[in-house]
Design an enzyme around this catalytic site. Structure first.
Site, PDB file in Angstrom:
ATOM      1  N   LYS A 178       0.798  -1.366  -0.045  1.00  0.00           N
ATOM      2  CA  LYS A 178       0.155  -0.039   0.108  1.00  0.00           C
ATOM      3  C   LYS A 178       0.871   1.312  -0.123  1.00  0.00           C
ATOM      4  O   LYS A 178       1.635   1.604   0.855  1.00  0.00           O
ATOM      5  CB  LYS A 178      -0.890  -0.035   1.125  1.00  0.00           C
ATOM      6  CG  LYS A 178      -1.941   1.147   1.313  1.00  0.00           C
ATOM      7  CD  LYS A 178      -2.646   1.451   2.423  1.00  0.00           C
ATOM      8  CE  LYS A 178      -1.824   2.340   3.170  1.00  0.00           C
ATOM      9  NZ  LYS A 178      -1.634   3.947   2.526  1.00  0.00           N
ATOM     10  N   GLU A 253      11.058   0.765   9.069  1.00  0.00           N
ATOM     11  CA  GLU A 253      12.123   1.916   8.728  1.00  0.00           C
ATOM     12  C   GLU A 253      11.472   2.996   9.090  1.00  0.00           C
ATOM     13  O   GLU A 253      10.349   3.450   8.178  1.00  0.00           O
ATOM     14  CB  GLU A 253      12.353   1.824   7.341  1.00  0.00           C
ATOM     15  CG  GLU A 253      12.874   0.266   6.745  1.00  0.00           C
ATOM     16  CD  GLU A 253      14.262   0.126   7.234  1.00  0.00           C
ATOM     17  OE1 GLU A 253      14.890   1.065   7.760  1.00  0.00           O
ATOM     18  OE2 GLU A 253      14.981  -0.784   6.706  1.00  0.00           O
ATOM     19  N   CYS A 287      14.336  10.301   4.778  1.00  0.00           N
ATOM     20  CA  CYS A 287      14.362   9.624   6.257  1.00  0.00           C
ATOM     21  C   CYS A 287      15.772   9.920   6.720  1.00  0.00           C
ATOM     22  O   CYS A 287      16.161  10.233   7.994  1.00  0.00           O
ATOM     23  CB  CYS A 287      13.989   8.262   6.314  1.00  0.00           C
ATOM     24  SG  CYS A 287      14.782   7.277   5.167  1.00  0.00           S
ATOM     25  N   GLU A 390      12.059  15.576  13.758  1.00  0.00           N
ATOM     26  CA  GLU A 390      12.018  15.225  12.251  1.00  0.00           C
ATOM     27  C   GLU A 390      11.215  16.194  11.618  1.00  0.00           C
ATOM     28  O   GLU A 390       9.939  16.113  11.917  1.00  0.00           O
ATOM     29  CB  GLU A 390      11.737  13.984  11.960  1.00  0.00           C
ATOM     30  CG  GLU A 390      11.979  13.643  10.431  1.00  0.00           C
ATOM     31  CD  GLU A 390      11.750  12.269  10.158  1.00  0.00           C
ATOM     32  OE1 GLU A 390      10.394  11.840  10.410  1.00  0.00           O
ATOM     33  OE2 GLU A 390      12.408  11.631   9.365  1.00  0.00           O
TER      34      GLU A 390
HETATM   35  P1  NAD Z   1       3.235   7.855   7.230  1.00  0.00           P
HETATM   36  O1  NAD Z   1       3.935   7.303   8.727  1.00  0.00           O
HETATM   37  O2  NAD Z   1       2.284   9.123   7.798  1.00  0.00           O
HETATM   38  O3  NAD Z   1       2.604   7.083   6.318  1.00  0.00           O
HETATM   39  C1  NAD Z   1       3.243   5.966   6.014  1.00  0.00           C
HETATM   40  C2  NAD Z   1       2.366   4.786   5.265  1.00  0.00           C
HETATM   41  O4  NAD Z   1       1.593   4.255   6.531  1.00  0.00           O
HETATM   42  C3  NAD Z   1       1.568   5.710   4.248  1.00  0.00           C
HETATM   43  O5  NAD Z   1       1.071   4.473   3.364  1.00  0.00           O
HETATM   44  C4  NAD Z   1       0.099   5.622   5.271  1.00  0.00           C
HETATM   45  O6  NAD Z   1      -1.185   5.285   4.546  1.00  0.00           O
HETATM   46  C5  NAD Z   1       0.288   4.486   6.302  1.00  0.00           C
HETATM   47  N1  NAD Z   1      -0.335   4.702   7.323  1.00  0.00           N
HETATM   48  C6  NAD Z   1      -0.806   5.727   8.101  1.00  0.00           C
HETATM   49  N2  NAD Z   1      -1.356   5.506   9.291  1.00  0.00           N
HETATM   50  C7  NAD Z   1      -1.425   4.059   9.371  1.00  0.00           C
HETATM   51  C8  NAD Z   1      -2.150   3.344  10.192  1.00  0.00           C
HETATM   52  N3  NAD Z   1      -2.555   3.619  11.425  1.00  0.00           N
HETATM   53  N4  NAD Z   1      -2.036   1.781  10.108  1.00  0.00           N
HETATM   54  C9  NAD Z   1      -1.312   1.378   8.833  1.00  0.00           C
HETATM   55  N5  NAD Z   1      -0.810   2.281   7.989  1.00  0.00           N
HETATM   56  C10 NAD Z   1      -0.905   3.540   8.109  1.00  0.00           C
HETATM   57  O7  NAD Z   1       4.736   8.547   6.627  1.00  0.00           O
HETATM   58  P2  NAD Z   1       4.656   9.531   5.480  1.00  0.00           P
HETATM   59  O8  NAD Z   1       4.316  10.944   5.728  1.00  0.00           O
HETATM   60  O9  NAD Z   1       4.237   9.075   4.367  1.00  0.00           O
HETATM   61  O10 NAD Z   1       6.383   9.446   5.386  1.00  0.00           O
HETATM   62  C11 NAD Z   1       7.265  10.395   5.816  1.00  0.00           C
HETATM   63  C12 NAD Z   1       8.044   9.538   6.961  1.00  0.00           C
HETATM   64  O11 NAD Z   1       8.428   8.235   6.713  1.00  0.00           O
HETATM   65  C13 NAD Z   1       9.038  10.268   7.815  1.00  0.00           C
HETATM   66  O12 NAD Z   1       8.980  10.103   9.180  1.00  0.00           O
HETATM   67  C14 NAD Z   1      10.224   9.330   7.174  1.00  0.00           C
HETATM   68  O13 NAD Z   1      11.355   9.625   7.888  1.00  0.00           O
HETATM   69  C15 NAD Z   1       9.778   8.214   7.056  1.00  0.00           C
HETATM   70  N6  NAD Z   1      10.552   7.348   6.007  1.00  0.00           N
HETATM   71  C16 NAD Z   1      11.509   6.617   6.495  1.00  0.00           C
HETATM   72  C17 NAD Z   1      12.094   5.954   5.865  1.00  0.00           C
HETATM   73  C18 NAD Z   1      13.248   4.757   6.239  1.00  0.00           C
HETATM   74  O14 NAD Z   1      13.527   3.859   5.421  1.00  0.00           O
HETATM   75  N7  NAD Z   1      13.686   4.608   7.538  1.00  0.00           N
HETATM   76  C19 NAD Z   1      12.325   5.963   4.349  1.00  0.00           C
HETATM   77  C20 NAD Z   1      11.356   6.953   3.808  1.00  0.00           C
HETATM   78  C21 NAD Z   1      10.527   7.664   4.822  1.00  0.00           C
END
Ligand code: NAD
Length: 503
Positions: A178, A253, A287, A390
């Site tokens: 997803k 991650e 990230c 962050e």
């Molecule tokens: P997010 O956590 O808001 O969402 C990530 C995904 O999770 C989306 O697909 C979202 O629809 C889904 N999601 C949200 N709530 C959920 C729930 N309750 N249950 C299941 N799925 C749910 O993150 P974002 O805003 O899309 O991305 C930014 C974040 O991602 C930053 O914190 C960044 O550091 C992190 N990130 C980490 C890495 C890594 O490899 N460590 C890589 C890229 C991004």
């Protein structure tokens, strides 16, 4: 019918509810298309398709070499569609087409190629010599987990989809992915690639929809064996809770606030490039971005002027223009988050030494409210909120230090531990500093270079487990130990000695 449909059981389809959501280009706010909006029922349907494909289909029974051939075909087909994919990746998420062309699309291809190699080269049975219980023989089998779900963020949607799908499939699992709602298109476009590569139905499924419904189902459905999540630390905690219901394997991650340490013997010209690229690449929406630059006090002033001079030269503009270094943030909401943190920084630290506002003079038609200038705060104390939280935007905190030990202590003074850098003229000295850093990746005299062939992941609240590398392949494999007694009478069975002779 939605413009971009869900991909379930080998077919494109609308959501069962018929609902869609609009996805738009943050550079212009122009609507790009209607995307089918999966809910809990669609997510369950995708998981059931993946379960059937695993339990009854050919995929897990194929040899590693057969699966590798299919994955190489996927990589090749991505290549034939690369221009269209790069354009959609840039338009849906606001990243530059330059980044999509040179990083995202080839990066996804190389993930499929690397995990194809793993499927061929990593044995699925290994003899363990020197049995602790002679005359038994012992071996381990590496087996797929079963149904693996992947939930991914908006910053690198295409490559993140590849990082979740490729290792899962290489190891013989089936997968449901997803993407985030801001950026669903290119992951959904992968469905065509899987059809053309003749991947059996149900082996890969891609659904778009809200995290709170579709995402929660993927993390909690009892038919799922493993869930891999990339996103914020806050949602990562929720994923752990959801997965705990049936004790699924979990890879997380998560976020970061990485430190890029500039020692006093660094080549300042190159170090400035590493700090600027490490922070402002993709507007800091990465990230592992090195958003805290720790700079030795003896070179501090000279280094700051280099940073300010060059940050001002970055080209902010239409991400579809190959000359643009920076496009918009992913959404107006994200630009407003940056604005809030910059206001907080003004309270905590004072005026930024550059940036601190929306850019002027953007071309007509661009949505200025979604853009933000590269912003640098100097003289930041590491305890400030802008140095601890962050931001996920183009904001750099520069923090002075006096000794290598102090730099390491500041770097480690964070709830996160995802990336980091050391810029130094001495590899030996940089190695010592890197050894002290509690973080999953350190770049010495470089930044951001990630290859599917090397492990990637976080310490502390940046995550659990590793993606990529052989470690990332094995994260998609269960380990079965087999102890085999060759037989030959009661005296050969160790367990008899622990029980009464007549049992
Ligand atoms: P997010 O956590 O808001 O969402 C990530 C995904 O999770 C989306 O697909 C979202 O629809 C889904 N999601 C949200 N709530 C959920 C729930 N309750 N249950 C299941 N799925 C749910 O993150 P974002 O805003 O899309 O991305 C930014 C974040 O991602 C930053 O914190 C960044 O550091 C992190 N990130 C980490 C890495 C890594 O490899 N460590 C890589 C890229 C991004």
């Amino acid at each position: 019918m939605a413009d971009y449909q869900l991909f379930i059981d080998g077919e494109y389809c609308d959501a069962a509810s018929g609902q869609t959501f609009t996805t738009s280009d943050p550079a212009t706010n122009e609507a790009i298309g209607e995307v089918a909006k999966a809910d809990k029922a669609d997510a369950a349907r995708a998981v059931e398709a993946a379960r059937r494909a695993f339990d009854e289909g050919p995929w897990p029974k194929m040899s590693g070499a057969e699966r590798a051939a299919k994955l190489r075909k996927v990589a090749e087909l991505i290549g034939t569609k690369s221009e269209k994919l790069a354009e959609m990746e840039a338009r849906d998420g606001g990243g530059t087409v330059k980044k999509a062309t040179f990083a995202d699309i080839p990066g996804a291809q190389s993930a499929f190629e690397w995990f194809a190699r793993c499927a061929e080269d990593q044995p699925d049975e290994v003899e363990l010599p020197g049995s602790p219980f002679p005359p038994s023989q012992n071996w381990v089998n590496y087996e797929p987990h079963g149904v693996c779900t992947g939930i991914i963020p908006w910053n690198f949607p295409f490559i993140m989809a590849a990082w979740k799908i490729a290792p899962a499939l290489a190891a013989g699992n089936t997968s449901v992915i997803k993407p985030a709602s801001f950026t669903s298109i290119t992951a959904l476009m992968l469905g065509e690639v899987f059809q053309e590569a003749d991947i059996p139905p149900g082996v890969v499924n891609v659904i778009a929809g809200p995290g709170g419904t579709a995402g929660e189902e993927l993390a909690s459905h009892p038919m799922v064996d493993k869930t891999a999540f990339t996103g914020s630390t806050e949602v990562g905690r929720r994923i752990m809770q959801l997965a705990s219901g049936t004790v699924k394997a979990v890879t997380l991650e998560l976020g970061g606030k990485s430190a890029n340490i500039v020692l006093d013997d660094a080549d300042l010209d190159i170090a400035a490039a590493a700090v600027l690229f490490g922070t402002f690449f993709h507007n800091g929406q990465v990230c592992e971005s090195g958003t805290r630059a720790l700079v030795h006090r003896s070179i501090y002033d000279e280094f700051l002027s280099l940073l300010v001079d060059r940050a001002g030269k970055m080209v902010i503009g239409n991400p579809l223009d190959f000359n643009a270094d920076l496009g918009p943030l992913v959404s107006r909401g994200q630009a407003e988050t940056v604005e809030r943190y910059v206001a907080l920084g003004r309270d905590e630290v004072g005026e930024p030494i550059c940036g601190g506002s929306r850019p002027d003079g953007l071309a007509e038609g661009l949505a200025a409210e979604n853009f933000y200038r590269p912003t640098i705060f100097a003289g930041v104390d590491n305890s400030a909120k802008i140095a601890q939280e962050e931001i996920f935007g183009p904001v750099l905190c520069v923090i002075p230090f006096d000794s290598d030990e102090e730099a390491v202590a500041i770097a480690n003074d964070s709830i996160y531990g995802l990336g980091g850098g050391v810029q130094s003229g001495s590899l030996e000295r940089a190695r010592k500093v890197a050894a002290g850093m509690r973080t999953g990746t350190v770049w010495i005299n470089d930044y951001h270079l990630i290859s599917p062939e090397r492990p990637f992941g976080g310490y502390k609240q940046s995550g659990i487990g590793r993606e990529l590398g052989v470690e990332g392949y094995n994260a998609y494999r269960q380990v079965k130990h087999v102890h085999a007694n060759p037989g030959g009478g009661r005296d050969n069975y160790m367990h008899f000695s622990a029980l009464s002779a007549n049992i």
